[in-house]
Design a protein around this motif. Structure first.
Motif, short mmCIF file in Angstrom:
data_model
loop_
_atom_site.label_atom_id
_atom_site.label_comp_id
_atom_site.label_asym_id
_atom_site.label_seq_id
_atom_site.Cartn_x
_atom_site.Cartn_y
_atom_site.Cartn_z
N GLY A 101 8.41 18.85 9.50
CA GLY A 101 8.52 17.47 9.98
C GLY A 101 9.35 17.29 11.22
N LYS A 102 9.55 18.34 12.01
CA LYS A 102 10.38 18.24 13.22
C LYS A 102 9.74 17.30 14.23
CE LYS A 102 10.26 22.60 14.20
NZ LYS A 102 9.35 23.04 13.10
N SER A 103 8.46 17.51 14.51
CA SER A 103 7.77 16.67 15.50
C SER A 103 7.70 15.22 15.03
CB SER A 103 6.38 17.21 15.77
OG SER A 103 6.44 18.55 16.28
N THR A 104 7.50 15.02 13.73
CA THR A 104 7.44 13.65 13.20
C THR A 104 8.77 12.94 13.38
OG1 THR A 104 5.77 14.31 11.58
CG2 THR A 104 7.01 12.29 11.13
N LEU A 105 9.85 13.63 13.04
CA LEU A 105 11.18 13.03 13.18
C LEU A 105 11.50 12.70 14.63
CD1 LEU A 105 13.99 12.27 12.04
CD2 LEU A 105 14.64 14.67 12.35
N TYR A 237 19.44 21.90 12.19
CA TYR A 237 18.41 22.52 11.37
C TYR A 237 17.77 21.45 10.48
CZ TYR A 237 19.51 27.39 12.48
OH TYR A 237 19.68 28.59 13.11
N PHE A 238 16.45 21.45 10.45
CA PHE A 238 15.72 20.53 9.58
C PHE A 238 15.25 21.33 8.38
CE2 PHE A 238 12.33 17.06 9.22
CZ PHE A 238 13.26 16.13 8.79
N GLU A 239 15.81 21.05 7.20
CA GLU A 239 15.59 21.85 6.02
C GLU A 239 14.85 21.04 4.97
OE1 GLU A 239 19.51 22.73 4.79
OE2 GLU A 239 19.99 24.00 6.51
N GLY A 240 14.30 21.76 3.99
CA GLY A 240 13.64 21.11 2.86
C GLY A 240 12.60 22.02 2.25
N HIS A 244 9.26 19.39 -2.46
CA HIS A 244 10.10 18.21 -2.63
C HIS A 244 9.86 17.26 -1.45
CE1 HIS A 244 12.44 19.82 -5.98
NE2 HIS A 244 12.43 20.97 -5.34
N GLN A 245 10.09 15.98 -1.70
CA GLN A 245 9.91 14.99 -0.64
C GLN A 245 11.16 14.81 0.20
OE1 GLN A 245 10.32 14.36 -3.83
NE2 GLN A 245 11.12 12.32 -4.27
N PHE A 246 12.26 15.45 -0.18
CA PHE A 246 13.51 15.29 0.56
C PHE A 246 13.55 16.25 1.74
CE2 PHE A 246 14.74 14.58 -4.01
CZ PHE A 246 14.65 13.20 -3.92
N ARG A 247 14.14 15.79 2.85
CA ARG A 247 14.38 16.60 4.03
C ARG A 247 15.83 16.41 4.46
NH1 ARG A 247 10.20 17.98 2.33
NH2 ARG A 247 8.18 18.21 3.39
N ILE A 248 16.47 17.51 4.82
CA ILE A 248 17.88 17.48 5.22
C ILE A 248 17.98 17.90 6.68
CG2 ILE A 248 20.20 18.28 4.69
CD1 ILE A 248 18.90 16.81 2.39
N LEU A 249 18.57 17.04 7.50
CA LEU A 249 18.88 17.37 8.89
C LEU A 249 20.35 17.75 8.95
CD1 LEU A 249 17.83 17.48 11.83
CD2 LEU A 249 18.65 15.14 12.09
N ASP A 260 28.40 20.56 10.25
CA ASP A 260 28.03 20.51 8.84
C ASP A 260 27.77 19.09 8.35
OD1 ASP A 260 28.18 23.25 8.51
OD2 ASP A 260 30.31 23.21 8.03
N GLU A 261 27.58 18.15 9.27
CA GLU A 261 27.15 16.80 8.86
C GLU A 261 25.67 16.85 8.51
OE1 GLU A 261 28.01 13.76 7.50
OE2 GLU A 261 29.45 13.65 9.16
N ILE A 262 25.25 16.03 7.56
CA ILE A 262 23.85 16.03 7.15
C ILE A 262 23.29 14.62 7.20
CG2 ILE A 262 24.17 18.02 5.63
CD1 ILE A 262 23.81 16.04 3.27
N GLY A 263 22.00 14.54 7.41
CA GLY A 263 21.24 13.31 7.27
C GLY A 263 20.12 13.55 6.29
N VAL A 264 19.88 12.63 5.39
CA VAL A 264 18.89 12.80 4.33
C VAL A 264 17.70 11.89 4.60
CG1 VAL A 264 18.51 12.75 1.84
CG2 VAL A 264 20.78 13.30 2.74
N PHE A 265 16.51 12.48 4.53
CA PHE A 265 15.27 11.75 4.76
C PHE A 265 14.32 12.00 3.59
CE2 PHE A 265 17.10 12.64 8.88
CZ PHE A 265 16.93 11.47 9.59
#
Length: 457
Positions: A101-105, A237-240, A244-249, A260-265
């Motif tokens: 989902g990198k391009s989508t984000l 890093y875009f992880e997930g 799962h429907q969760f994605r972690i930036l 080490d800050e994260i954003g949850v999508f």
């Protein structure tokens, strides 16, 4: 004519060699050494930097205290990971698995950025303009004034950016770009290094925020020379997990904010939706009173986060039992199992052990040791902990429980979600008027006796 000398560089550790070899002496990896063209020579064959340059005066240090001007893109979780928004003249590298989902984000971020009155350009070297428009139509971004381009020639890209003078430029991806003055194929070490250097230099000179998309290797690391990570200001890093429907930036490097800050999508049919309360979302599917399930209060960057740790212990028919871990460090699991057997007398020999962090999240802090130990013993004894209990603490090799940081924030997050009991190390300063029941333990043996009673080895 000056004779040019070819160099050979390892794509894994960037070590240089005088000749090609099958194995790198620096990192020990096989088939990672690639031929690299030399840097451009100066006039009359002199190498760059061989002549004395002019002196550059130092800037006035009185302006250092002024706050950095930031431009928010309208996506709170994305701005949070960046440290409060985009900083002009910054270079950002975003990596992740294919299709995560990198391009989508980034397309959503560019659209929100353009809607705020800023000028954004999205340049793709992997897709056609029609494909990008189809994605924008699916995400409901067709009204956003984002300029689209499809090009891979670095010279044409820099010329276009020079004429357009955007506030934000997104390059998707850096591995597809090529510089015509470098004699190697796109995606090679030389091309990636030269492209990243030119785009970073352009960002610094013209005050443009540039976001580079990078591919990752099978091990999950950004592909290409590691020097690219040192060139840029921020590495995300875009992880997930695909299931799962969760994605972690996640920010692993940030010169303008906390690392080490994260954003949850959350991945939805209309694109990526930001999650304002990730703790509640990660625990929404949790079954109460289940053996092997323990809630851990962690800290990701500056954000407290409650996650469920799941464990399963079953008899193994194999001579060497399985040790499977998802979302945690496998070596640390082995250490916890050794401490439980040596200090507490609980053996997991002859049993398969499976450990999972629910929701596809990855945890790295040692504060999860006690929660992991509780989940393992709970699964082994088939005894469930109370559903209103939160566990955190670091386990040392002696079996003692070590204090951890930011305990007050962890407790506040647990209290906000309705938990009433905390199990924690005894040598911690905890708030006295939190309204929660806090039980402290000196060692893991006392914790096991309190929660599970006497256990046979």
């Amino acid at each position: 004519m000056v004779k040019t000398t070819l160099t050979y560089t390892c794509t894994n550790c960037s070590a240089t060699h005088k000749k090609w070899a099958g194995r790198c002496d620096g990192c020990g990896e096989w088939n990672t050494i690639r031929e690299e063209a030399p840097l451009a020579a100066g006039p009359k064959g002199k190498t760059l930097g061989s002549s004395k340059g002019r002196k550059v005066p130092l800037s006035d240090l009185a302006t250092v205290d002024a706050p950095l001007p930031r431009a928010t893109c309208g996506i709170g979780e994305f701005d949070r990971v960046l440290g409060g928004g985009l900083v002009p003249a910054s270079a950002i590298l975003v990596g992740g698995d294919p299709g995560i989902g990198k391009s989508t984000l980034l397309l959503q971020a560019a659209a929100e950025f353009a809607r705020s009155g800023k000028k954004a350009i999205y340049i793709s070297g992997e897709e056609a303009s029609s494909q990008i428009r189809m994605r924008a139509q699916r995400l409901g971004l067709t009204d956003a004034p984002v300029k689209l381009a499809t090009e891979t020639n670095l010279r044409d890209i820099l010329t276009t950016l020079e004429d357009e003078k955007p506030d934000l430029a997104i390059i998707d991806s850096v591995q597809t770009m090529w510089a015509d003055h470098v004699d190697s194929a796109p995606g090679s070490v030389s091309q990636v290094r030269a492209t990243a250097h030119e785009l970073t230099t352009f960002a610094k000179k013209r005050g443009v925020a540039v976001i580079l998309v990078g591919h990752v290797t099978k091990e999950g690391q950004l592909a290409g020379p590691r020097v690219v990570e040192h060139m840029v200001d921020t590495v995300l890093y875009f992880e997930g997990e695909r299931g799962h429907q969760f994605r972690i930036l996640r920010a692993v490097k940030n010169r303008f904010g906390a690392a080490d800050e994260i954003g949850v999508f959350e991945m939805t049919g209309a694109g990526l939706a930001q999650v304002s309360n990730p703790s509640e979302l990660f625990l929404s599917e949790r079954d109460t009173q289940t053996a092997g399930s323990v809630v851990f209060a962690g800290i990701e960057g500056s954000r407290p986060l409650l996650v469920e740790i799941q464990a399963l212990v079953a008899p193994s028919p194999l001579a060497t039992p399985r040790r499977s871990v998802i979302g945690w460090d496998g070596a640390r699991l082995s250490m916890i199992l050794a401490v439980l057997e040596s200090r507490v007398g609980i053996s997991f020999a002859g049993q398969d052990v499976y450990l999972n962090i629910a929701g596809g999240l990855r945890i790295s802090e040692p504060a999860a040791d006690l929660a992991v130990a509780a989940a393992l013993i709970s699964a082994r004894q088939d005894i469930a902990l109370a559903s209103d209990t939160v566990v955190f603490g670091e386990i040392s090799l002696s079996g003692a429980l070590r204090p951890i940081s930011q305990a007050e924030n962890r407790i506040k997050e647990a209290q906000k979600l309705g938990f009433s009991t905390i199990f924690a190390p005894s040598r911690m300063k905890l708030p006295s008027e939190s309204g929660m029941k806090v039980e402290k333990f000196d060692g893991v043996d006392a914790f096991v006796e309190r929660c599970f009673g006497a256990i046979d080895a």
